[in-house]
Design an enzyme around this catalytic site. Structure first.
Site, PDB file in Angstrom:
ATOM      1  CE  LYS A 117      -3.026  -2.528  -0.091  1.00 10.40           C
ATOM      2  NZ  LYS A 117      -3.715  -2.465  -1.322  1.00 10.40           N
TER       3      LYS A 117
ATOM      4  CB  SER B 139      -0.897   0.016   1.238  1.00  8.26           C
ATOM      5  OG  SER B 139      -1.646   1.212   1.261  1.00  8.26           O
TER       6      SER B 139
ATOM      7  CG  HIS C 252      -4.924  -1.291   4.010  1.00  9.62           C
ATOM      8  ND1 HIS C 252      -5.138  -0.734   2.758  1.00  9.62           N
ATOM      9  CD2 HIS C 252      -4.036  -0.472   4.621  1.00  9.62           C
ATOM     10  CE1 HIS C 252      -4.414   0.367   2.637  1.00  9.62           C
ATOM     11  NE2 HIS C 252      -3.741   0.554   3.753  1.00  9.62           N
ATOM     12  CG  ASN C 253      -7.202  -2.059  -0.474  1.00 13.22           C
ATOM     13  OD1 ASN C 253      -6.253  -1.694   0.210  1.00 13.22           O
ATOM     14  ND2 ASN C 253      -7.113  -2.234  -1.768  1.00 13.22           N
TER      15      ASN C 253
ATOM     16  CD  GLU D  49      -7.425   2.426  -0.083  1.00  9.35           C
ATOM     17  OE1 GLU D  49      -6.331   2.012   0.353  1.00  9.35           O
ATOM     18  OE2 GLU D  49      -7.761   2.279  -1.270  1.00  9.35           O
TER      19      GLU D  49
HETATM   20  C1  6PG Z   1      -3.263   1.210  -1.555  1.00 11.34           C
HETATM   21  C2  6PG Z   1      -4.483   1.187  -2.399  1.00 11.34           C
HETATM   22  C3  6PG Z   1      -4.179   0.589  -3.711  1.00 11.34           C
HETATM   23  C4  6PG Z   1      -5.200   0.886  -4.764  1.00 11.34           C
HETATM   24  C5  6PG Z   1      -6.308  -0.059  -4.836  1.00 11.34           C
HETATM   25  C6  6PG Z   1      -7.660   0.493  -4.514  1.00 11.34           C
HETATM   26  O1  6PG Z   1      -3.379   0.756  -0.424  1.00 11.34           O
HETATM   27  O2  6PG Z   1      -2.225   1.675  -2.017  1.00 11.34           O
HETATM   28  O3  6PG Z   1      -5.509   0.459  -1.791  1.00 11.34           O
HETATM   29  O4  6PG Z   1      -3.893  -0.757  -3.545  1.00 11.34           O
HETATM   30  O5  6PG Z   1      -5.633   2.180  -4.780  1.00 11.34           O
HETATM   31  O6  6PG Z   1      -6.260  -0.523  -6.121  1.00 11.34           O
HETATM   32  O7  6PG Z   1      -8.588  -0.136  -5.295  1.00 11.34           O
HETATM   33  P1  6PG Z   1      -9.866   0.350  -5.995  1.00 11.34           P
HETATM   34  O8  6PG Z   1      -9.533   0.480  -7.453  1.00 11.34           O
HETATM   35  O9  6PG Z   1     -10.791  -0.782  -5.726  1.00 11.34           O
HETATM   36  O10 6PG Z   1     -10.314   1.658  -5.426  1.00 11.34           O
END
Ligand code: 6PG
Length: 469
Positions: free
Chosen positions: A180, A126, A183-184, A187
């Site tokens: 991860k 990330s 995490h996402n 996010e």
């Molecule tokens: C990170 C982000 C990265 C990316 C993902 C998000 O932690 O650096 O999460 O991995 O932005 O691809 O995915 P989406 O395209 O689903 O928003």
């Protein structure tokens, strides 16, 4: 920067792969890169990287035991690279998938690699483009035995923040990608919560662009300071270079997704973990993509008048506290999902929530001061507890609730869609409600399906003839 000795092969040099290659080679590691695209191969050479024209050449150029990092889009592209690599590599070599792969795919590929005596790792990386270049957060899962081979490189390329290293070995097979994925999902949730606050400022409080930008800057100067919030501050000020006004005002309101948020939502449903804020954020992205339908329904329902309500006069303290409460709930849901996943997939031995907080707070997109509030909780509560069970955090969270209720009520009354903010409040109210309404659902299930029910006043399963036949 650390000086990394050793060799690394990188397959796939999109934004992340290329920046990681530059990061690692800048630290003294000998990097050999392969990209399918011929033009990109030349570009890599121009950047001073050792670019080869096939996977076979990449493998041949690496001394044994080899380490190959795959940076291609999740799904079938990873499978085709992995299948070819498995025919080229030898026992004792290591493969690291650094993309956002689905953790169950990583488990499947790791099992195959194990049969071939190849070490297989799933690494959640990330930090976006900038992080990849200067030091991302790395969440690694895979066999412990191969760690001496891969760890020096992966921990060496990671971020260091206030002496915290943005690298964490999380345990076996797919756990790095699971961490991860969660995490996402957090996010997604935080991004959605922030977008809802922005929407309230814009469409309910009718704040001017400069006022919104100034409010976000204020939010970024307190306990909600974060990487994402800093990005908001920059975005909310960025002027369009084609016409007068903010660029944001002409950015289409449709948010795509690549998979991780949806997989996390699926995992929460599969594992029976309530995660309404995380799910609402995924749903909100899907809804945003229905732009044409939204436009047509906007016209169809344009005559709806919302009940007249007194102007809510929300201020910065309402926004701040509402966002804080929402983010805490998103993390509470995320950590419950991590806990359930670690139990279900037997990852408990290496699992440490405070270590996960540290790595998320070191170079990842979730880097935020709020992690300094959440991280210490794990040293205070019993293992497996909810984040919300911490007494200190409870005191802080309780103070935010009047603001959160005021903001959510005002937005709902005015017809402003705030799925994540309202879901987070409902999560909080639901998870602390000793007597829920599910007694009626138990009774209904027994009434129509003879599923039996439990009682509060005695042990056992019961069935009643609820309706006259
Ligand atoms: C990170 C982000 C990265 C990316 C993902 C998000 O932690 O650096 O999460 O991995 O932005 O691809 O995915 P989406 O395209 O689903 O928003």
């Amino acid at each position: 920067m650390d000086n990394l000795c050793g060799f690394l092969g990188i397959v796939g040099t999109g934004t992340m792969g290329q920046e990681l290659a530059l990061n690692v080679s800048g630290r003294g590691c000998k990097v050999i890169v392969f990209d399918q695209n011929q033009k990109q191969r030349q570009n890599l050479k121009d950047l001073g990287l050792n670019s080869v024209s096939s996977l076979a050449n990449l493998v041949a150029a690496l001394p044994r035991p080899r380490v190959v990092l795959i940076m291609v889009p999740a799904g079938s592209a990873v499978d085709s690279v992995v299948e070819e690599l498995f025919t080229l590599l030898q026992d004792g070599d290591a493969v690291v998938d650094g993309g956002n792969s689905y953790f169950k795919d990583t488990q499947r590929r790791a099992a195959k690699a194990h049969d071939l005596s190849i070490y297989y790792y799933g690494a959640g990386i990330s930090g976006g483009k900038e992080g990849a270049r200067t030091g991302p957060a790395v969440m690694l899962g895979g066999p412990e035995e191969g760690l001496p081979l891969v760890m020096p490189i992966l921990s060496g390329l990671a971020a260091v923040r206030e002496k915290r290293l943005g690298f964490l070995y999380c345990g076996n097979d797919g756990v790095g990608h699971f961490v991860k994925m969660v995490h996402n999902a957090v996010e997604y949730a935080i991004m959605q919560l922030q977008a809802e606050i922005y929407l309230i400022m814009r469409d309910l409080e009718l704040m001017k662009a400069e006022e919104i930008a100034a409010s976000f800057a204020t939010l970024n100067s307190g306990r909600l300071r974060s990487s994402l919030m800093s990005m908001n501050v920059a975005i909310l000020k960025y002027q369009d270079d084609r016409q007068e006004g903010l660029l944001l005002d002409v950015v289409l309101d449709r948010a795509k997704q690549s998979g991780t948020g949806r997989w996390a939502a699926n995992s929460a449903l599969e594992l029976g973990v309530p995660a309404p804020t995380l799910l609402a954020a995924v749903d909100a992205r899907s809804l945003s993509m229905q732009g044409e339908l939204r436009k047509s329904l906007h016209l169809q329902y344009s005559n709806i008048s919302n009940p007249k309500i007194a102007k809510p006069n929300l201020d910065i303290s309402d926004f701040e506290a509402t966002l804080f409460a929402g983010i805490i709930c998103a993390f509470a849901e995320g950590f419950s999902l991590l806990e359930a996943g670690s139990q279900r997939y037997d990852w408990t031995s290496h699992f440490s929530f405070s270590a996960i907080c540290d790595v998320w707070n070191s170079g990842s997109i979730l880097e935020a001061d709020i992690m300094n509030i959440i991280g210490p909780v794990w040293g205070r509560v019993k293992k497996g507890a909810s984040l919300l069970e911490d007494d200190q955090l409870a005191v802080t969270t309780m103070k935010t609730l009047p603001h959160a209720r005021k903001t959510v009520t005002a937005a709902i009354s005015a017809g402003i869609p705030i799925p994540a903010l309202s879901a987070s409040l409902a999560y909080f109210d639901g998870i602390r409600k000793a007597n829920s309404g599910a007694n009626l659902i138990q009774a209904q299930r027994d009434c129509f399906g003879a599923h039996t029910y439990q009682r509060t006043d005695r042990e056992g399963q019961f069935h009643s003839q609820w309706q006259e036949s």
